[in-house]
Structure formats: C-alpha cells, structure tokens
Design an enzyme around this catalytic site. Structure first.
Site, short mmCIF file in Angstrom:
data_model
loop_
_atom_site.label_atom_id
_atom_site.label_comp_id
_atom_site.label_asym_id
_atom_site.label_seq_id
_atom_site.Cartn_x
_atom_site.Cartn_y
_atom_site.Cartn_z
N HIS A 95 3.66 -9.04 4.58
CA HIS A 95 2.25 -9.02 4.19
C HIS A 95 1.98 -9.71 2.85
O HIS A 95 0.83 -9.86 2.44
CB HIS A 95 1.74 -7.58 4.13
N ASP A 124 -1.24 -12.49 6.42
CA ASP A 124 -2.27 -11.47 6.51
C ASP A 124 -2.38 -10.95 7.93
O ASP A 124 -1.87 -11.54 8.89
CB ASP A 124 -3.62 -12.04 6.05
#
Length: 438
Positions: free
Chosen positions: A410, A414
């Site tokens: 992450h 995204d």
C-alpha cells in the site's frame, strides 16, 4: 605465482549471503575450469559453484557451515599449480592485524566496563562483540539469545549489528559515544520489533529444530511484512469455460507431450495480460524511488521435496503463448521437485502467483515476495449454484468458480489500482475462448 580469487557470486534478487555446505575440492587439489568447487545454499536454492579457471586450490577462506556474503573471496586458485604457504601466512597475519585494529577502534569509543567474555552458557564473546554490546546497551541475557552464525554458533560482529538493526533494545542508561553530528532534521523513531517471548515447553512436547531453509523463509516473511503495508483485495471469477476446455484437451496433451496440463499456465497468461494493462503493478521500491520493470517475469510458487516452497520464475511471460507457458511451467515444477533449480531459474521475478487451491483453500492472504509489490493467490475451483443472466431472463445454474486474492504494497499500490488489477485478471479468465488450440 599467479592466483585467481573465487568470489561468491550474486545468486538471485535479494540474496545477499550463502552458507557453505560442502567443499568438493580441498587445498592442493587440482581443478579444471567449470568443474564444481563448492556447494552453497541460500534461502532460495542449493547450488554448486564451478571454478572460473584451471589450476590448484591454493586457499579456502570459509569452513563448512560458515556464512559468506555476496562478493566475498571464498577461495584462491593457483593457475601455475603452486601453493605458496608463505603468502597464505602473510594473509592470515594481515587479517589478524585488521581484526585487532577493528577491536581497538570499537573499544576506544566505549566508556564503561566490558561484559564478561563468557556468558552463563559458557559461550565465548569476542572483545569486538562485547564492545559493541556495551556501546549499544545490549545485556548479557540478550547476547545469549542471539543465534550466532560463526563457527560453533559464535556470535559475530554481523550477528550483533543485525540484532540491533532489527529491533534489539538499546538501554538508555548504558554509556554511549557522543554522536558525530546533530541530525539536520527531526526523524521519526524506527519501529521496534518486540522481543519474542520465551515459550516454555510442557511435558510431552516435542522440540523440532527448524531446518536452514525454514529459518531463512521465516526471516524473509517477517522482513516482507515489516517492509510493506499489506492490503488484500478479493474477486470471484467464473472459470466454467476454462474447466470444461481443460477437461477436453488434457488427454490429448498428455498423450502428445507426456505431461499434464494444469490450470497454472492459464492463470499466468491472464496475469501477464493484466500487467500489460496496469504496468504500475510490475514495479519495485528502492527508498523513495519506484523502479518500473520493463520485463514481465512471473514467479510461481512450487513445492520442494522437503515440503518448503520455492518460487521459480518464467521470464518474459507475456511473450509466450499458452503452449509455451505450459511447457515452461512443467519444466520448472519438475526441476523444483528434483532439487535441480539453478540460481537463474529463481531470480528476476517481478510478480508472483501462488495457488492455495492446491491445498483445498478457497482464498488466502499471501505475503509479498520482496522486492516485488504484489502477489496473487488462486483459490480452489468449486462447483456452486450461481445466477445466470440470459436475454430471456435469469436462472440458477451450476458454475465453476474460484476466488482470486491479491495482496499488494500500500506504499505504492492504492486500493483502486490493486482492486482494478485483480478484477481485470478475473475478466480475462471469464472471457477465455473455449475453442483455444494448443
């Protein structure tokens, strides 16, 4: 006398060291170019390293079970057949002098008394290790808990520095050397890994020592979770067309090629297509820089005879058709089962696929294979009732479905990108042409 240094080569991405498991030649033995010299083992594969020249083994710098770093000189080969003992002695004297200087340098920076040279267990700690421990506030109890990689389990300088870097406690009350310079800007404290709690054994328990590969896999997995904030997205795919098509062609394929056709080549083909649509999945991270990979090299988790897993890599998977992928998948799987994988077979991966469905699991949350940023797990294919939409209305039918579990880093991927990517893989699987020819 002409001598050639034999260095430990780079044997895979993220591989920085190897354990010497067996010397195939001893000092004084003759050796031909490309003849195996030594057997080494990494967390990924066991390898024989060949000699780069013909000659006589003049010196060996590492014993069996010693750990060497990539680039270390592990042996000297004399190309004129002579073994110069005087030169060997001089090298030992120089090395000893260097170690003594290192010890003195560290000792001079430490204020306060040194730890005892022998711990409660009787383990010996060198002056250099004890000096570093004093400086960093590492107690004798902590020293005793460190697994040494030196001869006889001795704790080396690298061992204690790794322990400190990986979260070893630094006692603020311990004497510390003054910093060389003040930091230019406030820095956030690095997260400290908790010290593992002692687990007492109870009556009837069996203590099983981890093998070398399991220890290295364990370290690799923990390091991945500490490096990448993992997020996992799940998508269900209808693979009825693929299921029926494989049942139709697998008999002919086995008769013609002498090997099975699995679902893995179809999954890899879909992943390669999706990576071309979303190239920012095919990246690595170095500091604050993103490395966008040119090639699509897909690793596939495969089982070793020991029960451990390894990840051989299909290079430029997007350039292979389904037949080519099937042959490559079977080749690498067979080499893994026979412990015949080479270092080239397991390096260069840019994305990884693992099939948890092999074990009957419907989904999973796989751990990223560093330095990649994403990994896909394919679940078991199940026959389930599903709503089927037709121009004449909806009805309930039997379909073959599976879950895709996509874990991603992450920091750089995204949720939108990670989710769209796995959805695209599912779309490629669902749109598989049942008239495909091999």
């Amino acid at each position: 006398m002409s001598q050639v240094e034999i260095r430990l080569p780079k044997m895979g991405e993220s591989v920085t060291e190897a354990t010497i498991t067996n010397w195939l030649k001893g000092v004084g033995d003759t050796i031909e170019m490309d003849e195996p010299l030594v057997e080494v083992a990494t967390d990924k594969v066991d390898n024989e390293l060949p000699s780069e020249v013909s000659g006589t083994v003049a010196k060996i710098f590492f014993e069996v079970d010693d750990v060497a770093q990539v680039g270390d000189v592990i042996a000297l080969i004399s190309t004129d057949g002579e073994v110069a003992e005087t030169e060997d002695k001089k090298e030992v004297e120089v090395a000893a002098e260097k170690v003594e200087q290192d010890i003195q340098e560290v000792v001079e920076t430490v204020n306060g008394g040194e730890l005892d040279k022998n711990g409660p267990s009787g383990k010996f700690y060198s002056p250099l290790v004890r000096s570093i421990a004093d400086k960093e506030g590492v107690s004798m109890d902590e020293l005793e808990s460190i697994s040494g990689t030196g001869q006889g389990g001795r704790v080396t300088k690298k061992d204690i520095l790794d322990y400190i870097e990986n979260g070893g406690s630094k006692n603020t009350s311990a004497p510390q050397a003054a910093p060389a310079k003040a930091p230019s800007a406030p820095q956030a404290a690095a997260p400290q890994a908790p010290k593992p709690a002692s687990v007492p054994a109870m009556e009837g328990d069996e203590i099983i020592e981890m093998d070398r590969m399991r220890k290295l896999i364990s370290e690799h997995m923990v390091r991945s979770k500490q490096t990448s904030p993992h997020v996992t997205s799940f998508v269900e795919a209808d693979v009825t067309n693929i299921w029926n098509w494989r049942n139709k062609i697998k008999g002919d394929f086995k008769a013609r090629e002498g090997e099975n056709f699995t679902f893995t080549p179809v999954f890899i083909e879909a992943v390669a297509k999706a990576i071309k649509d979303f190239p920012l999945i095919n990246i690595s991270v170095e500091g604050d820089k993103i490395i966008k990979r040119k090639d699509i090299n897909i690793g596939m988790a495969a089982a070793l005879p020991s029960g451990n897993l390894i990840v051989p890599v299909i290079k430029q998977a997007d350039r292979l058709n389904l037949y080519g992928l099937a042959k490559k998948v079977n080749e690498l799987a067979n080499k893994a089962r026979a412990n015949k994988l080479s270092s080239d077979d397991i390096q260069g991966g840019t994305y990884t696929l693992t099939n948890v469905g092999t074990f009957g699991n419907v989904m999973g949350t796989p751990i990223i294979n560093q330095p990649q940023v994403a990994i896909l797990a394919t679940g078991a294919i199940r026959k389930i009732p599903a709503v089927i939409e037709t121009p004449d209305g909806d009805f309930i039918g039997i379909r073959y479905k599976m879950f895709l579990s996509h874990s991603y880093d992450h920091r750089v991927v995204d949720g939108a990108l990670g989710g769209m990517f796995v959805k695209r893989v599912a779309e490629y699987l669902e749109s598989f042409d049942p008239e495909t020819q091999l």
